[in-house]
Write a protein that holds these residues in place. Sequence first.
Motif, PDB file in Angstrom:
ATOM      1  N   LEU A   1       0.839  -1.177   0.000  1.00  0.00           N
ATOM      2  CA  LEU A   1       0.000   0.000   0.000  1.00  0.00           C
ATOM      3  C   LEU A   1       0.877   1.230   0.000  1.00  0.00           C
ATOM      4  CD1 LEU A   1      -2.691  -0.922   2.674  1.00  0.00           C
ATOM      5  CD2 LEU A   1      -2.976  -0.853   0.202  1.00  0.00           C
ATOM      6  N   ARG A   2       0.398   2.266  -0.640  1.00  0.00           N
ATOM      7  CA  ARG A   2       1.117   3.529  -0.567  1.00  0.00           C
ATOM      8  C   ARG A   2       0.940   4.092   0.830  1.00  0.00           C
ATOM      9  NH1 ARG A   2      -1.484   7.228  -3.668  1.00  0.00           N
ATOM     10  NH2 ARG A   2      -3.224   5.853  -3.996  1.00  0.00           N
ATOM     11  N   PRO A   3       1.999   4.617   1.413  1.00  0.00           N
ATOM     12  CA  PRO A   3       1.877   5.127   2.785  1.00  0.00           C
ATOM     13  C   PRO A   3       1.069   6.418   2.849  1.00  0.00           C
ATOM     14  CG  PRO A   3       4.087   5.496   1.933  1.00  0.00           C
ATOM     15  CD  PRO A   3       3.350   4.705   0.899  1.00  0.00           C
ATOM     16  N   TYR A   4       0.459   6.635   4.019  1.00  0.00           N
ATOM     17  CA  TYR A   4      -0.196   7.910   4.272  1.00  0.00           C
ATOM     18  C   TYR A   4       0.871   8.979   4.437  1.00  0.00           C
ATOM     19  CZ  TYR A   4      -4.718   5.717   4.893  1.00  0.00           C
ATOM     20  OH  TYR A   4      -5.887   5.041   4.678  1.00  0.00           O
ATOM     21  N   SER A   5       0.549  10.184   4.004  1.00  0.00           N
ATOM     22  CA  SER A   5       1.521  11.263   4.060  1.00  0.00           C
ATOM     23  C   SER A   5       1.624  11.884   5.449  1.00  0.00           C
ATOM     24  CB  SER A   5       1.154  12.345   3.045  1.00  0.00           C
ATOM     25  OG  SER A   5      -0.131  12.861   3.322  1.00  0.00           O
ATOM     26  N   GLY A   6       0.526  11.980   6.157  1.00  0.00           N
ATOM     27  CA  GLY A   6       0.561  12.644   7.447  1.00  0.00           C
ATOM     28  C   GLY A   6       0.780  14.140   7.284  1.00  0.00           C
ATOM     29  N   CYS A   7       1.401  14.773   8.285  1.00  0.00           N
ATOM     30  CA  CYS A   7       1.599  16.219   8.260  1.00  0.00           C
ATOM     31  C   CYS A   7       3.023  16.632   7.889  1.00  0.00           C
ATOM     32  CB  CYS A   7       1.216  16.820   9.605  1.00  0.00           C
ATOM     33  SG  CYS A   7       2.201  16.215  10.983  1.00  0.00           S
ATOM     34  N   GLY A   8       3.939  15.667   7.850  1.00  0.00           N
ATOM     35  CA  GLY A   8       5.317  15.995   7.525  1.00  0.00           C
ATOM     36  C   GLY A   8       6.204  14.772   7.619  1.00  0.00           C
ATOM     37  N   VAL A   9       7.503  15.018   7.674  1.00  0.00           N
ATOM     38  CA  VAL A   9       8.474  13.926   7.736  1.00  0.00           C
ATOM     39  C   VAL A   9       9.415  14.122   8.911  1.00  0.00           C
ATOM     40  CG1 VAL A   9       8.424  13.416   5.261  1.00  0.00           C
ATOM     41  CG2 VAL A   9      10.078  15.051   6.135  1.00  0.00           C
TER      42      VAL A   9
ATOM     43  N   TRP B   1       4.374   2.302  13.330  1.00  0.00           N
ATOM     44  CA  TRP B   1       5.419   1.366  13.718  1.00  0.00           C
ATOM     45  C   TRP B   1       5.396   0.094  12.878  1.00  0.00           C
ATOM     46  CZ3 TRP B   1       2.038   1.459  18.354  1.00  0.00           C
ATOM     47  CH2 TRP B   1       1.305   0.299  18.522  1.00  0.00           C
ATOM     48  N   ASP B   2       4.392  -0.052  11.992  1.00  0.00           N
ATOM     49  CA  ASP B   2       4.393  -1.191  11.071  1.00  0.00           C
ATOM     50  C   ASP B   2       3.666  -0.814   9.781  1.00  0.00           C
ATOM     51  OD1 ASP B   2       1.641  -1.360  11.592  1.00  0.00           O
ATOM     52  OD2 ASP B   2       1.811  -3.163  12.808  1.00  0.00           O
ATOM     53  N   ASP B   3       3.747  -1.682   8.781  1.00  0.00           N
ATOM     54  CA  ASP B   3       3.132  -1.409   7.490  1.00  0.00           C
ATOM     55  C   ASP B   3       1.605  -1.504   7.537  1.00  0.00           C
ATOM     56  OD1 ASP B   3       5.505  -0.850   6.172  1.00  0.00           O
ATOM     57  OD2 ASP B   3       5.882  -2.968   5.743  1.00  0.00           O
TER      58      ASP B   3
ATOM     59  N   LYS C   1      10.330  10.848  -7.242  1.00  0.00           N
ATOM     60  CA  LYS C   1       9.932   9.910  -8.290  1.00  0.00           C
ATOM     61  C   LYS C   1       8.428   9.687  -8.188  1.00  0.00           C
ATOM     62  CE  LYS C   1      10.882   5.469  -8.007  1.00  0.00           C
ATOM     63  NZ  LYS C   1      11.556   4.175  -8.017  1.00  0.00           N
ATOM     64  N   VAL C   2       7.743   9.747  -9.330  1.00  0.00           N
ATOM     65  CA  VAL C   2       6.310   9.474  -9.368  1.00  0.00           C
ATOM     66  C   VAL C   2       6.124   7.968  -9.194  1.00  0.00           C
ATOM     67  CG1 VAL C   2       4.204   9.656 -10.742  1.00  0.00           C
ATOM     68  CG2 VAL C   2       5.939  11.459 -10.878  1.00  0.00           C
ATOM     69  N   LEU C   3       5.235   7.582  -8.285  1.00  0.00           N
ATOM     70  CA  LEU C   3       5.039   6.171  -7.974  1.00  0.00           C
ATOM     71  C   LEU C   3       4.315   5.427  -9.087  1.00  0.00           C
ATOM     72  CD1 LEU C   3       4.021   6.481  -4.223  1.00  0.00           C
ATOM     73  CD2 LEU C   3       6.182   5.645  -5.139  1.00  0.00           C
ATOM     74  N   PRO C   4       4.623   4.159  -9.278  1.00  0.00           N
ATOM     75  CA  PRO C   4       3.895   3.347 -10.254  1.00  0.00           C
ATOM     76  C   PRO C   4       2.573   2.861  -9.660  1.00  0.00           C
ATOM     77  CG  PRO C   4       5.596   2.031  -9.217  1.00  0.00           C
ATOM     78  CD  PRO C   4       5.741   3.435  -8.676  1.00  0.00           C
TER      79      PRO C   4
ATOM     80  N   GLY D   1      -5.040  11.045   1.225  1.00  0.00           N
ATOM     81  CA  GLY D   1      -3.845  11.359   1.994  1.00  0.00           C
ATOM     82  C   GLY D   1      -2.682  10.416   1.752  1.00  0.00           C
ATOM     83  N   ARG D   2      -2.775   9.568   0.726  1.00  0.00           N
ATOM     84  CA  ARG D   2      -1.668   8.656   0.396  1.00  0.00           C
ATOM     85  C   ARG D   2      -0.729   9.313  -0.620  1.00  0.00           C
ATOM     86  NH1 ARG D   2      -2.093   3.567   2.404  1.00  0.00           N
ATOM     87  NH2 ARG D   2      -4.132   2.935   3.161  1.00  0.00           N
ATOM     88  N   LEU D   3       0.536   9.043  -0.458  1.00  0.00           N
ATOM     89  CA  LEU D   3       1.553   9.638  -1.345  1.00  0.00           C
ATOM     90  C   LEU D   3       1.407   9.146  -2.779  1.00  0.00           C
ATOM     91  CD1 LEU D   3       4.670   9.360   0.974  1.00  0.00           C
ATOM     92  CD2 LEU D   3       3.428  11.435   0.355  1.00  0.00           C
ATOM     93  N   THR D   4       1.692  10.046  -3.728  1.00  0.00           N
ATOM     94  CA  THR D   4       1.759   9.693  -5.151  1.00  0.00           C
ATOM     95  C   THR D   4       3.187   9.815  -5.669  1.00  0.00           C
ATOM     96  OG1 THR D   4       1.274  11.933  -5.899  1.00  0.00           O
ATOM     97  CG2 THR D   4      -0.614  10.454  -5.545  1.00  0.00           C
ATOM     98  N   VAL D   5       4.074  10.318  -4.811  1.00  0.00           N
ATOM     99  CA  VAL D   5       5.486  10.464  -5.160  1.00  0.00           C
ATOM    100  C   VAL D   5       6.321   9.812  -4.058  1.00  0.00           C
ATOM    101  CG1 VAL D   5       5.172  12.591  -6.496  1.00  0.00           C
ATOM    102  CG2 VAL D   5       5.735  12.731  -4.069  1.00  0.00           C
ATOM    103  N   SER D   6       7.521   9.423  -4.428  1.00  0.00           N
ATOM    104  CA  SER D   6       8.452   8.850  -3.463  1.00  0.00           C
ATOM    105  C   SER D   6       9.496   9.896  -3.106  1.00  0.00           C
ATOM    106  CB  SER D   6       9.135   7.618  -4.053  1.00  0.00           C
ATOM    107  OG  SER D   6      10.117   7.131  -3.167  1.00  0.00           O
ATOM    108  N   PRO D   7       9.527  10.316  -1.849  1.00  0.00           N
ATOM    109  CA  PRO D   7      10.488  11.338  -1.457  1.00  0.00           C
ATOM    110  C   PRO D   7      11.887  10.786  -1.345  1.00  0.00           C
ATOM    111  CG  PRO D   7       9.194  10.703   0.440  1.00  0.00           C
ATOM    112  CD  PRO D   7       8.686   9.922  -0.719  1.00  0.00           C
TER     113      PRO D   7
END
Length: 184
Positions: free
Chosen positions: A23-31, A90-92, A120-123, A178-184
């Motif tokens: 699954l694509r991870p949720y972005s949340g509010c920051g990193v 803490w887990d996927d 990178k734009v996610l596949p 709220g899921r990422l479409t790019v890989s930071p």
Amino acid sequence: MRYLVSLTLLILIAATAWAAAPLRPYSGCGVLLAQGAPGAEPSPLPFYAEPGVQRLAELDLAALPRLSGDREQPVLAVYATKGGWLKLAWDDAGRSGWVEGARNWEYRSWDDYLTGRQVKVLPGLKKNLYALKGAPRDGSADAGNVTRDQQVRIVQVTEDWARLERPAGWLRWRDVDGRLTVSP
């Protein structure tokens, strides 16, 4: 009887393959940029239900799901902040808890982190998430497309949208869920 056994086996194989799909991870509010000298973090790292209340788990920083980086300098999604506390997965499966911030950690909002960065734009995204827009909104005119796994440079972030340098246009850096479409 063979039909029933074959059907059961097919269902088990399909369920296993479906469950294994990332699954694509949720972005949340920051990193969280958890950098610094190896071994400087408490090991294991305690997770709480609320900041400082009800310990839920203890895990090593290197074992947490990361957006990028390596085990020594991971980049983790932060779901929320309260004072000096950060809510991390803490887990996927998305289980999360609060950890106390450390001096060698750096929290950055998505706007600050993505601006000027090459990503990178996610596949595997829906077709509409590869569309570039002329303005940062869904109803805006199309301005082209990006391709899966394409490297792009972000020059500005406005809410869920990132303005790209080349190809020029606005791209959703996270979807409406709220899921990422790019890989930071």
